[in-house]
Enzyme design. Structure first.
Site, mmCIF file in Angstrom:
data_model
loop_
_atom_site.group_PDB
_atom_site.id
_atom_site.type_symbol
_atom_site.label_atom_id
_atom_site.label_comp_id
_atom_site.label_asym_id
_atom_site.label_seq_id
_atom_site.Cartn_x
_atom_site.Cartn_y
_atom_site.Cartn_z
ATOM 1 N N ASP A 26 -13.565 -20.243 22.107
ATOM 2 C CA ASP A 26 -13.479 -19.091 22.968
ATOM 3 C C ASP A 26 -14.899 -19.295 23.949
ATOM 4 O OD1 ASP A 26 -11.405 -17.585 23.195
ATOM 5 O OD2 ASP A 26 -11.985 -16.320 21.843
ATOM 6 N N GLN A 42 -9.429 -12.309 17.984
ATOM 7 C CA GLN A 42 -8.887 -11.681 18.910
ATOM 8 C C GLN A 42 -9.658 -10.228 19.317
ATOM 9 O OE1 GLN A 42 -6.108 -12.991 20.697
ATOM 10 N NE2 GLN A 42 -6.633 -11.118 22.199
ATOM 11 N N LYS A 78 -0.363 -17.407 21.799
ATOM 12 C CA LYS A 78 -1.611 -18.448 21.432
ATOM 13 C C LYS A 78 -0.633 -19.401 20.405
ATOM 14 C CE LYS A 78 -5.352 -15.803 23.044
ATOM 15 N NZ LYS A 78 -6.412 -14.966 22.694
#
Ligand code: NAP
Length: 287
Positions: free
Chosen positions: A121, A98, A54
């Site tokens: 997200d 994460q 990422k």
């Protein structure tokens, strides 16, 4: 029939090039650089790889990224404090924790602490609710990537039978909602589905996200089906495969995604997209 392959790597590359231009424009015209903060709690090796990918993708596209590494025994309150600080930081347009996080920390509490306007997200309850209501704020990255692949291949959605195998909060459920919004007729299957093949054979578009290698075989699909394989499974011999028996199913499908190189490259690309959109929205709010 032998299916044409959907090249997720190529689509992702093309989109990332477009995003670089958009980022350069934001910087030149408005003096802002989209920024994302990634919080990694603990030392899960798979998470390390995902986070590294990422950060690299952000750097290559021109997005500013900050990585916060917290030890696995970090108290929940400390993580919350970090999120609060990032919520208040105008240089940060996207915040990503994460997953998975250590078991002593409440996942729902963490997801809800992130400002929904920075929840790139798309996991905050507000954003989940918006998706259900058909008013998406940030589409969750993996199903959004699938949607972009279907769009890129000009696959008609309206009125088509879509079967989604897998009903997780991050892939299966949002995928079904997004395609329903595009007026497909959608069925969601899961572990308790009786006679999975009875459903998959009805599919014009089959999206598989179960995490079970070889789950979908050629006898379970109809001729001409479009197959999107979200699964990523590491076999004992080290090979990476999806949930679909690729060699068998590609003989009947019209389009199919390979694993690797199908959906995978699109997920991070959509994270970049959501971060840019967040920066663009912040500009509108500020003006
Ligand atoms: P998950 O949370 O484990 O959910 C799996 C879903 O599949 C569950 O709904 C489960 O049913 C269902 N399922 C499991 N076995 C099944 C079976 N035999 N028949 C029918 N349904 C079955 O997994 P996830 O996070 O959604 O991920 C799914 C797969 O996609 C994994 O391989 C993962 O690595 C991959 N993935 C890829 C990307 C990418 O970027 N390409 C991103 C995310 C995930 P129940 O609800 O009944 O348990």
């Amino acid at each position: 029939m032998t299916a044409r392959l959907i090249d997720g790597k190529a689509v992702a590359k093309k989109l990332r090039a477009e995003y670089s231009v958009r980022i350069a424009d934001l910087k030149a015209r408005h003096g802002i650089v989209p920024g994302i903060a990634v919080i990694l709690v603990g030392d899960n090796p798979a998470s390390e790889v995902y986070v590294r990918n990422k950060i690299t993708a952000c750097r290559d596209t021109g997005i500013h990224s900050e990585l916060y590494r917290l030890p696995s025994d970090t108290p929940e309150a400390d993580l919350m404090k970090r999120i609060d600080a990032l919520n208040a930081d105008p240089a940060v347009h996207g915040i990503l924790v994460q997953l998975p996080i250590p078991a002593h920390i409440s996942l729902p509490a963490v997801l809800e602490r992130i400002d929904p306007s920075k929840d790139v997200d798309g996991f905050h309850l507000y954003n989940v609710g918006a998706l259900v209501a058909g008013n998406t704020v940030f589409p969750p990255c993996t199903p959004f990537g699938v949607q972009k692949l279907l769009e890129h291949e000009n696959v008609p959605i309206e009125g088509r039978n879509v079967v989604v195998v897998g009903a997780s909060n991050i892939v299966g459920k949002p995928m079904a909602l997004m395609l329903m919004k595009q007026e497909a007729t959608v069925a969601i299957c899961h572990k308790k589905t009786r006679d999975l093949a009875q459903f998959t054979r009805l599919a014009d578009i089959l999206v598989v996200a179960a995490g079970v290698p070889g789950l979908i075989t050629a006898d379970m699909v109809q001729d001409g089906v479009v197959v999107i394989d979200v699964g990523i499974n590491r076999l004992p011999d080290g090979r990476l495969v999806g949930d679909v028996d690729f060699e068998g199913v590609r003989q009947k499908a019209s389009l199919i995604t390979p694993v690797p190189g199908g959906v995978g490259p699109m997920t991070i690309t959509m994270l970049l997209h959501n971060t840019i959109v967040s920066a663009e929205r912040s500009l509108k709010l500020g003006s």
